[in-house]
Scaffold this active site. Sequence first.
Site, PDB file in Angstrom:
ATOM      1  N   ARG A  36       0.847  -1.194   0.000  1.00 13.41           N
ATOM      2  CA  ARG A  36       0.000   0.000   0.000  1.00 13.41           C
ATOM      3  C   ARG A  36       0.882   1.245   0.000  1.00 13.41           C
ATOM      4  NH1 ARG A  36      -4.852   2.106  -0.402  1.00 13.41           N
ATOM      5  NH2 ARG A  36      -5.923   3.200   1.283  1.00 13.41           N
ATOM      6  N   THR A  64      -4.479  -0.564  -6.960  1.00  8.94           N
ATOM      7  CA  THR A  64      -5.239   0.680  -7.082  1.00  8.94           C
ATOM      8  C   THR A  64      -4.349   1.897  -7.282  1.00  8.94           C
ATOM      9  OG1 THR A  64      -6.914   2.061  -5.979  1.00  8.94           O
ATOM     10  CG2 THR A  64      -5.212   1.099  -4.587  1.00  8.94           C
ATOM     11  N   VAL A  65      -4.906   2.921  -7.929  1.00  4.09           N
ATOM     12  CA  VAL A  65      -4.358   4.281  -7.874  1.00  4.09           C
ATOM     13  C   VAL A  65      -5.356   5.197  -7.160  1.00  4.09           C
ATOM     14  CG1 VAL A  65      -2.832   4.100  -9.882  1.00  4.09           C
ATOM     15  CG2 VAL A  65      -5.233   4.783 -10.210  1.00  4.09           C
ATOM     16  N   ASN A  66      -6.350   4.605  -6.521  1.00  5.25           N
ATOM     17  CA  ASN A  66      -7.416   5.256  -5.746  1.00  5.25           C
ATOM     18  C   ASN A  66      -8.495   5.814  -6.666  1.00  5.25           C
ATOM     19  OD1 ASN A  66      -8.676   5.783  -3.286  1.00  5.25           O
ATOM     20  ND2 ASN A  66      -7.879   7.858  -3.214  1.00  5.25           N
ATOM     21  N   GLY A  85     -13.789   0.603  -4.098  1.00  6.31           N
ATOM     22  CA  GLY A  85     -13.705   1.376  -2.866  1.00  6.31           C
ATOM     23  C   GLY A  85     -14.562   0.817  -1.757  1.00  6.31           C
ATOM     24  N   THR A 111      -9.747   0.919  -8.145  1.00  4.68           N
ATOM     25  CA  THR A 111      -9.081  -0.366  -7.959  1.00  4.68           C
ATOM     26  C   THR A 111      -9.355  -1.376  -9.066  1.00  4.68           C
ATOM     27  OG1 THR A 111     -10.734  -1.423  -6.536  1.00  4.68           O
ATOM     28  CG2 THR A 111      -9.061  -0.120  -5.457  1.00  4.68           C
TER      29      THR A 111
END
Length: 642
Positions: A146, A438-440, A512, A420
Site C-alpha cells: 500500500r 489501485t491508484v485510488n 472502494g 481499484t
Amino acid sequence: MVAGSSDLEAAFLGHRQLPCSTGRRSNWALPVALAFLSLGLVLLFLSGHGWGRIEAEWRGGSIDVKGTRDGDDAVEAQHGVVAADDGRCSEIGAAALRAGGHAVDAAVATALCLGVVSPMSSGIGGGAFMVVRSAGTGIAEAFDSRETAPLAASQNMYEKNPASKVVGALSMGVPGELAGLHVAWSKYGRLPWRSLVEPSIQLAGDGFHIAPYLARALKKHEDLIRADPGLSRMFTPDGELLQTGDVCYNLELSRTLAAVASEGPQVLYGGRIGEALVKDVRDAGGLLTMGDMKGYEVVVTEALAAQVLGYEIFGMPPPSSGTVGISLGPANVLNILASYGTPDAAKGSLGLHRLLEALKHMLAVRMNLGDPNFVNVTEYVSDMLSSSVAEKIKGRILDNTTFEPDYYLSKWSQLRDHGTSHFCIVDAERNAVSMTTTVNNVFGAGVLSPSTGIVLNNEMDDFSTPTEITPDKLPPAPSNFIEPGKRPLSSMNPLIVVKDNQLAGIVGGSGGLNIIPAVTQVFLNHFVLGMNPLAAVQHPRVYHKLIPNVVNYENLTAIDGEHIELSPGTRAFLMQRGHHLNSVPVVAVCQLVVHNLQKPVDGAPSRVRINRKAGEEVINPIFHGMLTAVSDPRKDGRPAGM
C-alpha cells in the site's frame, strides 16, 4: 531468486521497434504490430516449452492482447486459471502459467498488464494488497504494498486547500505496487523477471485498443484528462478524445517498464526512473522525494485467518478493513449471519435484509482500525474475534424493520475510497494468489508523469484529516490521520477461501467502500447459497454507506449486454421494512475462482503437502479438482485457463 532472461529474449528485445508518435494507427499497421507482439510473447516463454507446443497455442488464436473484450465471462480448466477485469491481462497471466510459472509469476505479468490497459484503476504509480497461499505448506502470506504518506506529509497539510487532497500531485502517496510484486516474485517466482514485464512493454509501446470500460471513464472524466498535459497527450493525441477500439500508446511507460525489466525495481526506487518521477511530481507541486522512494518497504506478514460458515478465509490484516469487515467480531457480516444457526438465514429477501443490517453494524465500527505500525488495533481486532459479540449484534437485528443511522452507534466518518482492480490466479499445483491493486480515484491524482508515463495515485485522500468537512457529518477518525510513512485505511479485500485444508476458491473486488458488500455477497452466493460461479458474480447486488440511510441497488446493463437489476419483489420487501432504495449503475466489480472439491480431474498429479506444526509432521494430499474462473461482466473482464 530466479535466473535472468535468455539470450533469445534479449535478441528479440534488441530488435524491437517502437512507434515514435501517438494517436490512432492506420489499419495496415495493426496486423504488423499484433504479429510482433505475438512473436514476442512466444519468445518470452520459449525456454519453458518446446516450440511446437507454444506455436500451437498462439497460432490457434487463443490470445489477442491488443483486442477489446470478447469471449465468455467464465472458463473451466484443469491446470490453472486467471480471472482479471481485462481479458488481455488474463491471457498474459495464463501464458505465464503455461510456461510453468508459479501463480505469483502470473500475478506479476497480469498486474503490470492492467497498469497499462486500465490506467484509470491501477499501475506502478499506485499500491496493492496481495495474498499468496502455498499449496505445498498450506501457509498464506499477506504482501502489503500500500502507498505511504511522504516523509514531508502532516496532519494539517490540506487545511488551506482541501481540493489538493483529491486532485493533483500533492495528493500522491509513495507508490508500492512494483516493490510488492518484486518481493513476492523473489520468494515464489520461477520465470525470469524480464519475461514477465515484456508483454506490458509491448502493450504500452506498440499500442493497445481502448476497451469499452476505459472509454466510459475517459468520457466521464474528460475535463480531468484535458486538464493534465500528460493524460491529454495520451488520450487526446489529435485533439479528440479516444473512443472504444482506438489505439492508445504510452511510449514513456514502455521505456520505464523496459528499464524495470532489465534493471529491476531499484531503477524506480533508487535509480534514474525514480529521479525522473520525483522531478515530475515536485514540478507539479507534490512532496515526493528520493528519500521516500528509497525508504519504501513492503510489509510481509501471515495472512489474517478467520473461520466463517465452515470455511477458513485468508485475507489482509489492517490497514485493510476488508477481511476484518466481513469475517470478524462486531464487524462480522458473515458470522453475524452464521449466528442464526443455518445457511437459510442468508436466503431470499429476508436474508438480504439481514445482510444489509449486518453491513451497517460493520460500517459503524471499522473506522477504529488503521495502520498497525502507528495505531494500536490489537484491542479492536481481539474484540472482533469474539463470537459472543457477533451474537450480541444479531440481537440488535430485527427481521421486520430497519433503523436510523444513530442506532448503529457509529462514532467516526466513513472512509470513502475509490477505484481499484482485482484478479484471482490458481496454478497447476493449486498455489493461489488474490490481488487488489489501485491508484485510488479514477486516473488517480489526475496527473501523468511526462517523463515516465506513470499515472500518479491520489492515495492521500484515503487518510482522514482533523479539519475536513465530512459528508456524513461525523468527525474524522483519528486512527486514520496522516503521519509520515503511514499507510491509509483501505477497503481492499483480496480473499482466499479454504475448506478442510484444501483450496476452495478466491474472491475479491474493486470499487472502494463498495468492495466489502460486493465480495460478501459473491462469497455468500456461491459458498453458502450454492449458486454456480457465474451466477454468483452476475447476481444483482446491494450496497450501503450507513449515512445517508439509503440502500443502493444495481440497475445496469453490463458490457456483455446482460441486464442486472434487483427484482421488484425484493425491492418491495425491503421498502416494507423501512429501507430507502436508490438504483445505481456499476459501483463494484468482482472476480471469482472456484476449485471443485467434489471430483478430481482426470490424470491429476499426485502431490502431498507437508505441514510442520509443534514439531509434528502431517502429510496431506493436495486435491486437484476442476477450476472455474469468472470475470465480472460489469467490466471488460474475460478469464483464461489452461
